[in-house]
Design a protein around this motif. Structure first.
Motif, PDB file in Angstrom:
ATOM      1  N   ASP A  87       0.866  -1.174   0.000  1.00  0.00           N
ATOM      2  CA  ASP A  87       0.000   0.000   0.000  1.00  0.00           C
ATOM      3  C   ASP A  87       0.910   1.233   0.000  1.00  0.00           C
ATOM      4  N   PRO A  88       0.969   1.968  -1.111  1.00  0.00           N
ATOM      5  CA  PRO A  88       1.924   3.084  -1.183  1.00  0.00           C
ATOM      6  C   PRO A  88       1.605   4.187  -0.183  1.00  0.00           C
ATOM      7  N   LEU A  89       0.384   4.167   0.339  1.00  0.00           N
ATOM      8  CA  LEU A  89      -0.003   5.229   1.257  1.00  0.00           C
ATOM      9  C   LEU A  89       0.441   4.936   2.683  1.00  0.00           C
ATOM     10  N   ARG A  90       1.004   3.748   2.889  1.00  0.00           N
ATOM     11  CA  ARG A  90       1.517   3.412   4.219  1.00  0.00           C
ATOM     12  C   ARG A  90       2.977   3.819   4.365  1.00  0.00           C
ATOM     13  N   VAL A  91       3.554   4.378   3.330  1.00  0.00           N
ATOM     14  CA  VAL A  91       4.978   4.735   3.406  1.00  0.00           C
ATOM     15  C   VAL A  91       5.167   6.220   3.131  1.00  0.00           C
ATOM     16  N   LEU A 143      -3.800  -5.442  -0.003  1.00  0.00           N
ATOM     17  CA  LEU A 143      -2.586  -4.736  -0.431  1.00  0.00           C
ATOM     18  C   LEU A 143      -1.356  -5.181   0.361  1.00  0.00           C
ATOM     19  N   ALA A 144      -1.597  -5.847   1.469  1.00  0.00           N
ATOM     20  CA  ALA A 144      -0.454  -6.353   2.236  1.00  0.00           C
ATOM     21  C   ALA A 144       0.337  -7.350   1.402  1.00  0.00           C
ATOM     22  N   LYS A 145      -0.390  -8.117   0.587  1.00  0.00           N
ATOM     23  CA  LYS A 145       0.285  -9.149  -0.200  1.00  0.00           C
ATOM     24  C   LYS A 145       0.409  -8.806  -1.677  1.00  0.00           C
ATOM     25  N   THR A 146      -0.627  -8.119  -2.202  1.00  0.00           N
ATOM     26  CA  THR A 146      -0.671  -7.899  -3.644  1.00  0.00           C
ATOM     27  C   THR A 146      -0.865  -6.425  -3.975  1.00  0.00           C
ATOM     28  N   PRO A 147       0.014  -5.863  -4.797  1.00  0.00           N
ATOM     29  CA  PRO A 147      -0.211  -4.475  -5.193  1.00  0.00           C
ATOM     30  C   PRO A 147      -1.385  -4.361  -6.160  1.00  0.00           C
ATOM     31  N   ASP A 148      -2.043  -3.232  -6.141  1.00  0.00           N
ATOM     32  CA  ASP A 148      -3.131  -3.003  -7.100  1.00  0.00           C
ATOM     33  C   ASP A 148      -2.933  -1.604  -7.679  1.00  0.00           C
TER      34      ASP A 148
END
Lengths: 317, 517
Positions: free
Chosen positions: B56-60, B193-198
């Motif tokens: 999840d790009p928003l977690r970084v 999103l923990a496992k698979t990017p979307d």
């Protein structure tokens, strides 16, 4: 005799099972004693108490401890070690990819240290004199040098200066056996140096004792070929402590591979422990502890059975 | 040796030979076949696991922009010159009072889940800002420095973002991880999103990825802009140890590697290229400019005395070899950098003492600063310099993150590493109105200079405004810069063209890497 052996094996297997169970309980309790709850860990700082409570309820964190442990144990027996609190991945699947890395490192280093250690130990015991002193000196140095320092030197010489081996990384065997061997070479040698020195000392002492035995003198008197005396009869007599030393090496290397994994950027169990402890990922920590215990207990079992096989007195008892 | 007859010697020789052979077999041949020029693949060695929290790009934060740039697209994009250009939003415009930003979206963008981009999806993404786990959104959440009050769908291709207060220059945020858009399935089931990017980025994640060790990305044929990326496959190799990272570059396991300053010379000595950029200022920040927690800090002369009292060159020589001592609040590559400050505020303990005397603190004073494991040694060095002019700085180590954050309200001085890629955003969001100004101090010159920088119509005007801003930040003692750390990108010159940075951003664009010709 067969009944005695079966009883021995059953007893040992039950004890091994009990050990794994005890460690699993301890790991479970330690994880529960850690500050924070799974909800707080997975949602991170700043999460509302409601959201944290919701996750905790979903994961059964508020259930009674025995119920939680029994649920975890049932799943674990079925091969499910839970899911990571950080990224939601299956702990079993993650460990399944990491176990071969650490196992390759530990097994490779054990084999290499055994071959080198036995060779050096026998040479020192048999030749004596200056050879003994040289081997003793080398072993003293090898035991004293920290593994990470040895690793740095090897990388500098064989990866940076001469590009013989890769400096970092791990290539799975199924991708390329050759690259797998190459990627393991430096970390295995790094880990094997100290182990080889330890086994060499053990071998030397055992061989010296073996060579004093009466049956060895008898064999010499009957003109039995020397290589047979040394490598068949004497070495077999000396093998018990050597085998024990090798098994201890494997156990130590299995747990101590974290240095090599860090230095060579290898995705093994050591790296997993480091990450999961630093992120308070309880299921991951619990999974690694249990898997590592299973491996150590299994090696100990093999050692006991091997000891029984090698020592006629024990075999008869 | 009596026991060792000729047969035994032969046996020993065989054993020794076997040992040697086994060692050589293990050694095998050279490894450089793997490093032969391959213009289809690029391996970047990075210092940390960019996806430690999943995909999840928003977690970084922005430091992970380069990694997530492969998997996701931004509403607006960072351009090679550091400016902001079109992305998923073709264009943008502000309302006259800078409280509403309207985005016009591209059409035909397809995500990994098969869904298409529309205004509703952008709104669904930005409405996740209340989720405390999303670090990228922390500034726009309720109470954040750049609070977004509402996001509305104007039409299927138009979105309006409304701010709690005017936010000129907000568009730069949308070129960071904050502007990355997650697909419909990912938004609906964020746990996935923990496992698979979307995402809809130029690359997709390859199954050969090993979490925490190497992330393999392969070209996404559905992405219209993928042709702008030179490599078919990019691998991010996580190597935490700085020396091991440099070794990987030298021995060919990596084509590009983030290097720490102490390993730069080693890399250069092996014939590797090193591109360097500054940008991160390690600076002391005056939290209390009103004297609420320590009366002495209300005086500008006292805050200026700090500038003269600290021996920055000595600090860098002792603790940060390879980095740059700094008298500027803004980085060396910033338009606002000026060498004048280096002489104006050069190390001068006598001047510091006289300023303290003028301010009524000729006998010095005492205060406490809250430190951490990372800042402890720097603070101890500064402590020694301050003691020499009569200031007693007590260092209290934070026992929790809460205590470290609370220090902005309870202590007069702090220490932070600040990136100045977006000076206006940083000034409005952190310095003038943000967490470093809990006491609500004001400085007309700083406010004016920030406003001028925000309103600047061309590069020259912006440069003038930023120089004023920089000089005032130092003169006022709101910032007490210590040193600027460099970001170093080492690269294999035989395989990769010289690495270019996007303006002053410390992380090169993924699209900027290209094979050596």
């Amino acid at each position: 005799m067969e009944v005695t052996m079966a009883l021995f094996i059953t007893k040992r297997l039950l004890m091994a099972l009990a050990t794994v169970l005890l460690v699993a309980v301890l790991a479970f309790l330690v994880v529960h004693a850690m500050p924070g709850s799974p909800g707080a860990v997975s949602l991170g700082a700043g999460a509302s108490q409601e959201a944290i409570d919701e996750v905790n309820v979903r994961l059964g964190w508020n259930d009674r401890l025995p119920a939680q442990f029994f649920r975890w144990l049932t799943d674990a027996v079925g091969g499910n070690l839970g899911t990571s609190l950080i990224d939601g991945r299956s702990v079993s699947a993650d460990l399944a990819t990491r176990l071969p890395v650490t196992a390759s490192l530990a097994a490779g280093a054990t084999v290499l240290s055994a071959v080198l250690g036995i060779g050096l130990g026998v040479t020192a015991a048999v030749r004596g004199g200056i050879a003994d002193r040289i081997v003793g000196g080398i072993c003293g140095l090898a035991v004293a040098l920290p593994a990470f320092w040895i690793g740095i030197i090897f990388v500098y010489l064989f990866a940076v200066q001469s590009s013989i081996f890769p400096a970092t990384g791990y290539i799975p065997f199924e991708v390329s056996p050759r690259d797998w061997a190459l990627s393991l070479a430096l970390p295995v040698i790094t880990l094997a140096v100290g182990g080889a020195a330890f086994i060499a000392r053990q071998t030397r002492a055992s061989m010296l004792e073996a060579l004093q035995q009466e049956h060895i003198r008898t064999l010499r008197a009957t003109a039995t070929p020397t290589w047979k005396i040394l490598y068949i009869h004497a070495l077999r007599f000396a093998s018990l402590p050597i085998v024990a030393g090798i098994a201890l090496q494997f156990i130590g290397l299995f747990g101590g591979s974290v240095i090599a994994e860090q230095l060579f950027a290898m995705p093994g169990l050591g790296q997993a422990v480091q990450t999961s402890v630093s992120t308070h990922d309880a299921p991951a920590v619990q999974g690694v502890v249990v898997i590592a215990t299973v491996v150590v207990v299994a090696v100990n079992l093999v050692l006991e059975f091997a000891t029984k096989f090698l020592d006629p007195k024990l075999r008869a008892s | 040796m009596k026991l060792l007859n000729s047969t035994a010697r032969r046996s020993a020789a065989v054993l020794a030979g076997a040992l040697l052979m086994s060692s050589l077999t293990a050694c095998g041949g050279g490894t450089q076949a793997a490093t032969a020029a391959n213009k289809d693949t690029l391996t970047i060695a990075v210092d940390s696991d960019s996806a430690s929290f999943g995909f999840d790009p928003l977690r970084v934060a922005d430091a992970q922009r380069q990694f997530f740039e492969g998997l996701y697209e931004n509403l607006l994009t960072l351009q090679p010159d550091g400016s902001v250009g079109p992305g998923l939003a073709k264009e943008f415009s502000y309302s006259a009072d800078n409280t509403v930003l309207t985005l016009n979206l591209k059409e035909g963008v397809i995500f990994t889940d098969g869904a298409a981009l529309d205004a509703a999806l952008v709104k669904a993404n930005l409405d996740r800002r209340s989720d405390p786990a999303l670090s990228a959104y922390s500034a726009i959440a309720q109470g954040g420095a750049q609070e977004v009050t509402s996001v509305s769908v104007v039409s299927p291709t138009q979105v309006a973002i409304r701010f709690a207060k005017p936010q000129p220059g907000f568009e730069k945020n949308l070129a960071s991880t904050m502007g990355m858009v997650v697909g419909k399935s990912g938004v609906a089931d964020t746990a996935s999103l923990a496992k698979t990017p979307d995402g809809s980025g130029p690359y997709t994640l390859d199954p050969s990825t090993v979490k925490g060790n190497k992330y393999v990305m392969v070209k996404n044929d559905k992405n219209a802009g993928a042709a702008g990326y030179a490599y078919k496959k990019i691998t991010f190799s996580v190597i935490q140890d700085p020396q091991a990272r440099a070794n990987a570059l030298v021995s060919g396991q990596a084509d590009v590697a983030m290097l720490t300053s102490p390993t730069v010379d080693f890399a250069k000595s092996k014939g590797l290229g090193v591109s360097q950029i500054g940008g991160t200022l390690h600076t002391m920040v005056s939290f209390d400019k009103t004297g609420k927690t320590a009366p002495a800090f209300a005086s500008e002369k006292v805050r200026q005395a700090f500038q003269y009292a600290i021996n920055r060159q000595s600090l860098v020589d002792a603790l940060h070899k390879g980095d740059i001592p700094s008298w500027n609040a803004l980085p060396k590559d910033s338009a606002g950098f000026t060498t004048e400050l280096e002489t104006t505020f050069a190390y001068n303990p006598e001047k510091a003492k006289s300023l303290l005397a003028e301010a009524g603190y000729g006998n010095g004073f005492e205060f406490t600063i809250v430190g951490s494991a990372e800042t402890q040694t720097d603070l101890q060095a500064v402590q020694k310099d301050l003691a020499a002019v009569g200031i007693t700085m007590n260092i209290k180590m934070a026992t929790s993150t809460d205590e470290a954050f609370a220090a902005v309200a309870t202590t007069p001085l702090g220490y932070a590493a600040l990136g100045w890629d977006n000076p206006v955003g940083l000034m409005y969001g952190v310095v003038l109105n943000g967490f470093t100004n809990v006491q609500k101090a004001s400085d007309e010159q700083l406010t004016a200079a920030t406003g001028e920088a925000a309103a600047a119509k061309d590069a020259a005007a912006k440069k003038t405004a930023l120089i004023k801003l920089n000089a005032r930040l130092v003169e006022s003692g709101w910032m007490i810069p210590l040193y600027e750390s460099l970001t170093n990108q080492g690269y294999n010159t035989k395989k990769v063209q010289q690495v270019q940075f996007a303006g002053s951003n410390a992380y090169p664009l993924l699209s900027s890497y290209a094979p050596a010709s």
